[in-house]
Design a protein around this motif. Sequence first.
Motif, PDB file in Angstrom:
ATOM      1  N   GLY A  12       0.798  -1.213   0.000  1.00 52.00           N
ATOM      2  CA  GLY A  12       0.000   0.000   0.000  1.00 52.00           C
ATOM      3  C   GLY A  12       0.831   1.263   0.000  1.00 52.00           C
ATOM      4  N   THR A  63     -12.048  -2.580  -3.184  1.00 49.07           N
ATOM      5  CA  THR A  63     -11.832  -2.296  -1.764  1.00 49.07           C
ATOM      6  C   THR A  63     -12.252  -3.479  -0.896  1.00 49.07           C
ATOM      7  N   ARG A  83     -10.858  -0.072   2.279  1.00 49.93           N
ATOM      8  CA  ARG A  83      -9.393  -0.027   2.168  1.00 49.93           C
ATOM      9  C   ARG A  83      -9.014  -0.609   0.808  1.00 49.93           C
ATOM     10  N   GLY A  89      -2.541  -0.040  -2.529  1.00 52.06           N
ATOM     11  CA  GLY A  89      -3.434  -0.001  -1.375  1.00 52.06           C
ATOM     12  C   GLY A  89      -4.395   1.160  -1.417  1.00 52.06           C
ATOM     13  N   SER A  90      -4.549   1.824  -0.291  1.00 52.38           N
ATOM     14  CA  SER A  90      -5.516   2.923  -0.222  1.00 52.38           C
ATOM     15  C   SER A  90      -5.045   4.170  -0.945  1.00 52.38           C
ATOM     16  N   ASN A  94      -7.998   6.560  -2.635  1.00 47.27           N
ATOM     17  CA  ASN A  94      -8.316   7.666  -1.729  1.00 47.27           C
ATOM     18  C   ASN A  94      -8.695   8.931  -2.508  1.00 47.27           C
ATOM     19  N   GLY A 257      -1.072  -1.538   7.309  1.00 47.85           N
ATOM     20  CA  GLY A 257      -1.951  -0.456   7.713  1.00 47.85           C
ATOM     21  C   GLY A 257      -2.492  -0.656   9.115  1.00 47.85           C
ATOM     22  N   TYR A 259      -5.277  -1.409  10.386  1.00 53.01           N
ATOM     23  CA  TYR A 259      -6.151  -2.529  10.710  1.00 53.01           C
ATOM     24  C   TYR A 259      -5.413  -3.863  10.574  1.00 53.01           C
ATOM     25  N   GLN A 474     -11.415   7.883   6.858  1.00 53.85           N
ATOM     26  CA  GLN A 474     -10.521   6.807   6.403  1.00 53.85           C
ATOM     27  C   GLN A 474      -9.054   7.178   6.655  1.00 53.85           C
TER      28      GLN A 474
END
Length: 549
Positions: A12, A63, A83, A89-90, A94, A257, A259, A474
């Motif tokens: 990410g 996502t 995500r 990744g994000s 975003n 990340g 999470y 986010q």
Amino acid sequence: MSEYDYIIVGAGSAGSVLAARLTEDPNVRVLLLEAGGGKEKSENFLIRMPLGFLKALLNPKYTWPMRSEPEPYCNDRVLPLPRGKMLGGSSSINGMVYMRGHSRDFDGWAQKGCRGWSHAEVAPYFRRLERSWRGSDDVHGGEGPLPIARNSDRHLLHYELMEAIERAGYPITEDIHSGNEEGASRVELTIDEKGRRASTYETYLKPAMDRPNLTVRTDTLTRRVLFEGKRAVGVETESNGAVEIVKAGREVILCGGSYNSPQLLMLSGIGPADHLRERGIDVLLDRPGVGGNLSEHPRVPVEFAANGRITFVNQLRFDRAAMSVIRWYLFGTGPFSRQVNSANPMLRTDSRLDRPDIQLFANPVKIGSDLWFPGFRKEPPHVLSADVILLHPQARGSVRLKSSDPHDLPAIRFNLFDNEADFATVRAGIRMVREIYATQPQASLVKEEILPGADCRSDEALDAHIRATAGVTQHPVGTCAMGIGSHSVVDPQLRVIGTEGLRVVDASIMPDVPGANTNGPTIMIAEKASDIIHGRSLPADETPETEAA
């Protein structure tokens, strides 16, 4: 069984940067593991076209379908937490807003024992990553991998809002990263010179993928980190149902990340001991801070009915939208080549504060408005929106395991608004929005307030609105917090405390959420981490204190 020098888990915002920087040394072999898809997703037109993120954000193709647990102080609502499910990744899904954060945010990290992370010490890494439209100077970088563009002002009612903010008595700035770091400005974006999204896949990883010392595996789930004693020696992965062990000669580096990194630590036996035992996981190391300290920027919507058909909804008429897509594809220009943000106010609700505590996400459209065409699909209402974003929340949440199965998404709880101070700041922010939108020339664009509504005035009524509508931006951080205390997870070199050969490099190491969109600071962390791993550091900026010395 394969073996590499470094195994990076997660491609990410941080992992893509770290893989590119570490493989600049041809003698280092790096494996980059990504549970999501490969370049076919990262290069899809909805991802590359800046305004396409509004469609991609909640699409399960792009996502991970993460959700919060019921939020106890927000009417037990479950919040969507998309995500990025691909390389980059994000940073690939975003809103592309680029900010660093206030200098005092990073000085606060250093004051908590994060030696080497003061503003003077991280600023050179921000400059190293930037290719700013402003060019190189003492504040900005002009030759880095990440292009920073200035947002457009066409169709966005930018000047009316900026003038109203100034007339209401709030500061205007040309550069939020210089001078007093406060005020309203035009937002800056990670968009390249061709009008394409500049994810960390596009800017860092893709140029490095032809290197023979970099191996990238997508659609590969990392199940756990493997240890010999307290030393990380590899990972267990799964792809297409096949489980494989991969060895790391030097380090395993988690870049999943806020999470997934704490989730993987806990699956590997590192975390709060009682929680791990409840999930049937053998405890390797009791670290109570793993998965704790979760911090996010809450956002609370304020909306106004526009005084006429004057908003960005006009650009969403199907024929105009189709032409905008063609224009973007051929020339990288037009309404779909930028964000829909009107301006980026970073303001203080109290003059005694040392930095802004509120950001306004001001847009000339209601986010979620869809394409329309006369006679076929109804025109969306013309709305001016201004979400109030709380930059320094006191609330802290957690990430916990739902089970010992690595396929299960983690249990995420923010505890948004579990304290009066956060309510009070957002109430003040809502009243600030009302003042600005009642000031000319912005006032002439407003017909009436529709959310929370003109009759919603008392503290009790505003608190009810907050509980009923608050979401997040986010920007999760803090679940593998850096520091030197008993609840810290990594030390200032980003090594997991109590282990060897294991680091975390992503937004989870931030001890507090900075007052900014977090993609830029996350890339900075990866840039600095690559130097930490190599045993080097860019010289810190001079400050009045160092100059005096």
